[in-house]
Design an enzyme around this catalytic site. Structure first.
Site, PDB file in Angstrom:
ATOM      1  CG  ASP A 483      -2.072  -0.868   1.248  1.00 63.43           C
ATOM      2  OD1 ASP A 483      -2.916  -0.748   0.075  1.00 63.43           O
ATOM      3  OD2 ASP A 483      -2.536  -1.249   2.109  1.00 63.43           O
TER       4      ASP A 483
HETATM    5  C1  BGC Z   1       0.007   0.044   5.603  1.00 67.50           C
HETATM    6  C2  BGC Z   1       0.309   1.006   6.454  1.00 67.50           C
HETATM    7  C3  BGC Z   1      -0.120   2.068   5.563  1.00 67.50           C
HETATM    8  C4  BGC Z   1      -1.570   2.258   5.122  1.00 67.50           C
HETATM    9  C5  BGC Z   1      -1.856   3.241   4.193  1.00 67.50           C
HETATM   10  C6  BGC Z   1      -1.479  -0.096   5.108  1.00 67.50           C
HETATM   11  O1  BGC Z   1      -1.826  -1.154   4.564  1.00 67.50           O
HETATM   12  O2  BGC Z   1       0.462  -1.159   6.203  1.00 67.50           O
HETATM   13  O3  BGC Z   1       1.654   1.143   6.777  1.00 67.50           O
HETATM   14  O4  BGC Z   1       0.005   3.473   6.286  1.00 67.50           O
HETATM   15  O5  BGC Z   1      -1.623   0.995   4.391  1.00 67.50           O
HETATM   16  O6  BGC Z   1      -3.229   3.095   3.778  1.00 67.50           O
HETATM   17  O1  IFM Z   2      -1.330  -5.344   1.413  1.00 68.55           O
HETATM   18  C1  IFM Z   2      -1.484  -4.573   2.591  1.00 68.55           C
HETATM   19  C2  IFM Z   2      -2.785  -5.101   3.050  1.00 68.55           C
HETATM   20  O2  IFM Z   2      -3.816  -4.860   2.226  1.00 68.55           O
HETATM   21  C3  IFM Z   2      -3.040  -4.187   4.379  1.00 68.55           C
HETATM   22  N1  IFM Z   2      -1.970  -4.214   5.153  1.00 68.55           N
HETATM   23  C4  IFM Z   2      -0.656  -3.844   4.603  1.00 68.55           C
HETATM   24  C5  IFM Z   2      -0.427  -4.690   3.486  1.00 68.55           C
HETATM   25  C6  IFM Z   2       1.095  -4.229   2.819  1.00 68.55           C
HETATM   26  O3  IFM Z   2       1.032  -2.776   2.639  1.00 68.55           O
END
Ligand code: BGC
Ligand code: IFM
Length: 812
Positions: A483
């Site tokens: 993400d």
């Molecule tokens: C990640 C976070 C990030 C977020 C942003 C998550 O999936 O683990 O580190 O801040 O997405 O939307």
């Molecule tokens: O892939 C994502 C997931 O959708 C939510 N937690 C963090 C992951 C890596 O960014």
């Protein structure tokens, strides 16, 4: 240091001190009503949706840690204590907390009085039951008071935390006998309320928080309890609570049990009012009548335990490594159920108000859950698919209550479409139910735009096929699985004077991770189409997959490993040419899992690089070297301090990809080594460093660059659960559902000589023995089914056959 121990016979983790490094929690409920419960009684309850229908309040990010829960207080003379230690923190003479499957039992002892609270959500009903047993272990008669406490949330948990000008005036309750009805908002258009009750006459009650705690009191020092009597308060506005006061006398050796219940009631529209403005209590009374006696409650708990025993019997392993057995047979499967139910919504690290169900998250959660209750997985796939858009892209998240896509987050995560193929393929492999593909499913929840699920998969595949960049690799969009890798963010220029050297016209960043997914799940899609007889279409898919494979070899190989991406200026990300972030874990895992570069020898090189550059004693970090400064062309990933989260943390989710990739190459020793490093049962002895629960996976462990290397965060709700179970069950132990039947393909440490596995697959029981007399890591030399040798390693599925005895010999 240990804070407890595993009891594998009872399928429990037993915590022996309330002062765990962090709250160690459990989940109650596996259908519609859910509660989080910590080892000191903290947590909260909700119906279906932790944001929209929250029954009780919890105070995240508060002090002391773990603030609010279902609390029981005992007042004997001037001593006030809780069986779970919080919130008074009065020292106990003894304490234990047994977290079991869907239930938690907390016991405390003080001055020869034993108090235990067994909490669970019964199958089939929307309530949390607390069975509270008190026993006098002394030699004299004891007279004392038991007080209970829950604090109601005014249903919408976000509004509850923000809209005080309204909420301080809306609270309403009703009290009748030993029942408190929390009916805030019922007078509006609502049809639901909460009921809180005890199955005994009470000395008093409170429903107004201030009356109970005191204006400047707190749950640690409730004024009413200090004074020894409830105020019989009726909340009007402010903060409604539920509290009962029960007066108890116990002779030496005597014990008494009370049943407390917190329930959610939803009236049908026509049954909404008893008379206008008066809630209809009939369904509450019906619910309560089912849990009035100890034997009713014990039966319900026994039914819950049988439910779990039955579910877990669908996959069991027996081998010499007890940690492996307890993870595979109990905890990993249990966590898969919890992640399936919660997605990333409600944990001690997810507030229940943010993410609902994730499109990619839920598709992956399915992978570890589908063998447990395939019918629920089927429904989930259809729900997820209904949040897809006609062009194949998808809402990234949706609300569990409404099942509608979340427009605030929107779409644009270009890995999402392919996860739908992954989840559907896993379901079909497990069940053989190709019929799911004929189900009619809406696009964007609009039934006028419904098409078959097969058509949804076509759109998924087509989305990636048609959204490719300058290297013929998939466009990444806002991000892929990672993400925080936001490679197109410089097209949203924060300051007009900002200049880039690259093209400014738009998002051209490309992802090697999505390329790996496209090859892996494109192969599944191809198999599905072939099975359905769509041969021309299958051939086209095959040709597209082959072209992607070639593009990866041509533009995605960096010399020692697979590149991660190209940014919006077509600069390499995850390359030896980069100053920082030279190598990333994700493409090494996914490309090798997809079989890319295996025959060319590149896959093996990539995995050697992972071990050389990314491995640590606590697991494999996401990237190296970590980003030491913010990079506008990379986005959020470089906002994290080095070693945390996506900036070089040990993201447990993608460690199993490497382990699976190692099995693709036949490296059983290394695959198991990778598996063990992040596996919680193997980390129990370092709980001081690891800190989160030793019975479940956490999302992240701090990487080598972080000051607290080895410290975990974000336990429970992580795709790690599903991927580690997929890895250990299908790739290490090698019992792998395939379209044609159950495949036996173990890839194990050379020291493992024998495995006994039972597996329920397509309603038949498979009793499997794997023997490894020569200590190889992979390869079946002989496979017999019901005493007959068969060719290959897929057990042909015979319709109607209920049991299969399988013996596999490993060897070359
Ligand atoms: C990640 C976070 C990030 C977020 C942003 C998550 O999936 O683990 O580190 O801040 O997405 O939307
Ligand atoms: O892939 C994502 C997931 O959708 C939510 N937690 C963090 C992951 C890596 O960014």
């Amino acid at each position: 240091m240990n804070y407890g121990y595993f009891d594998d016979v009872e399928k429990e983790y037993v915590i022996t001190t309330p002062k765990t490094p962090l709250p160690w929690i459990n989940y109650l409920g596996c259908e519609n009503f859910f509660s989080l419960i910590s080892n000191t009684g903290g947590g909260y309850s909700f119906y279906k949706d932790a944001k929209l229908l929250r029954l009780t309040r919890y105070r995240y990010n508060n002090t002391p840690l773990d603030n609010n829960g279902r609390y029981y207080y005992i007042k004997e003379n001037d001593t006030i204590w809780n069986p779970g230690w919080q919130p008074t923190q009065t020292e106990l003479d003894s304490y234990s907390c047994h977290h079991g499957l869907g239930y938690t039992k907390m016991s405390g002892q003080k001055n020869n009085l034993d108090a235990s609270v067994t909490a669970f959500v019964p199958i089939g009903d929307n309530c949390e039951i607390n069975k509270v047993t008190l026993k006098n272990n002394g030699t004299e008669s004891k007279t004392f008071s038991l007080f209970s406490y829950v604090e109601f949330c005014l249903w919408n948990a976000v509004d509850d935390m923000t809209n005080f000008q309204r909420n301080y005036s809306t609270g309403e309750v009703e009290v009748e006998d030993s029942c408190i009805y929390h009916k805030t908002e019922y007078r509006e258009r609502r049809n639901h309320y909460a009921v809180y009750s005890v199955n005994a006459p009470v000395t008093g009650f409170d429903t107004d928080r201030e009356s109970f705690l005191g204006t400047y009191g707190s749950p640690a020092k409730p004024e009413a309890i200090i004074n020894g009597s409830s105020k019989d308060s009726i909340a009007s506005g402010w903060s409604p609570i539920g509290s009962f006061h029960v007066s108890i006398t116990l002779e030496p050796g005597e014990e008494k049990t009370y049943i407390f219940l917190l329930g959610y009631i939803e009236n049908k529209e026509e049954e909404k009012w008893e008379s206008f403005g008066v809630i209809n209590k009939k369904p509450a009374r019906e619910l309560l009548s089912k849990y009035q006696t100890v034997s009713q409650v014990d039966d319900a708990l026994a039914a819950l335990r049988t439910h779990w025993d039955r579910l877990l019997s669908r996959f069991t392993v027996e081998t010499a490594d007890e940690k492996l057995c307890r993870m595979v047979n109990i905890w990993n499967q249990y966590q898969c159920m919890v992640t399936f139910n919660m997605s990333r919504s409600a944990s001690y690290y997810e507030s229940g108000t943010g993410r609902g169900m994730g499109f990619r998250d839920s598709c992956q959660d399915l992978l570890g859950f589908v063998h447990l209750i395939p019918e629920s997985a089927r429904q989930r796939i259809l729900d997820i698919a209904a949040t897809q858009f006609e062009n194949g892209s998808a809402y990234h998240q949706y609300q569990p209550l409404t099942k509608k896509g979340n427009a605030d987050i929107g779409s644009g995560f270009n890995d999402d479409p392919l996860w739908l193929i992954a989840g559907t393929a896993a379901y079909i492999k497990e069940t053989g139910d190709y019929g799911i593909l004929d189900e009619s499913v809406a696009f964007d929840n609009d039934l006028s735009k419904a098409e078959s699920l097969l058509e949804h998969l076509r759109r998924s595949f087509k989305f990636t096929t048609t959204n490719r960049g300058p290297h013929n690799l998939p466009l990444i969009g806002r991000a892929d699985w990672n993400d925080c890798l936001n490679l197109n963010c410089f097209s949203k220029v924060p300051d007009e004077s900002f200049q880039t050297s690259g093209p400014s016209e738009g998002p051209v960043a490309e992802s090697l991770f999505i390329a790996g997914m496209y090859v892996k799940y494109g192969n599944d899609f191809n198999a599905i189409l072939n099975h359905l007889g769509h041969i021309d279409e299958a051939n086209t898919v095959n040709a597209n997959v082959a072209a992607m494979y070639d593009s990866v070899l041509k533009s995605g190989w960096d010399g020692e490993w697979f590149l991660r991406a190209y940014d919006a200026a077509s600069e390499k990300v995850g390359s030896n040419e980069c100053e920082e972030g030279k190598i990333f874990i994700e493409p090494q895992g996914f490309c090798v899992m997809a079989g890319i570069g295996v025959k060319e020898g590149l896959a093996a090189k990539a995995l050697v690089s992972v071990e050389k550059y990314l491995d640590t004693q606590y697991g494999i970090v996401l990237l190296q070297p970590t980003y030491s400064k913010y990079y506008l062309n990379l986005g959020e990933i470089s906002t994290y301090p080095p070693g945390y989260k996506e900036n070089g943390g040990i993201f447990c989710h993608n460690n199993p990809w490497i382990s699976i990739a190692e099995t693709v190459l036949g490296h059983g020793n290394r695959a198991f080594d990778v598996y063990k490093k992040t596996c919680p049962a193997y980390l129990e002895d370092i709980s001081d460093i690891h800190r989160t629960e030793p019975y479940v996976y956490s999302q992240m462990i701090a990487g080598i660059d972080a000051p607290h290397h080895g410290e975990a965060k974000n336990s429970w709700l992580t795709g790690t659960a599903a991927w580690t179970f997929t890895n250990v069950s299908q790739h290490i132990l090698g019992i792998r559902p395939d379209f044609a039947g159950l495949m036996i393909d173990p890839c194990i440490p050379s020291t493992t000589k024998k495995l006994k596995i039972t597996r329920v697959f397509r309603n038949a029981q498979y009793n499997i023995i794997i023997k490894n007399p020569n200590g190889v890591e992979k390869g079946i030399s002989a496979l017999s089914v019901d005493g007959k040798l068969i060719d290959g390693n897929i057990i042909p599925f015979v319709e109607g056959q209920k049991s299969y005895d399988v013996v596999a010999f490993m060897g070359n």
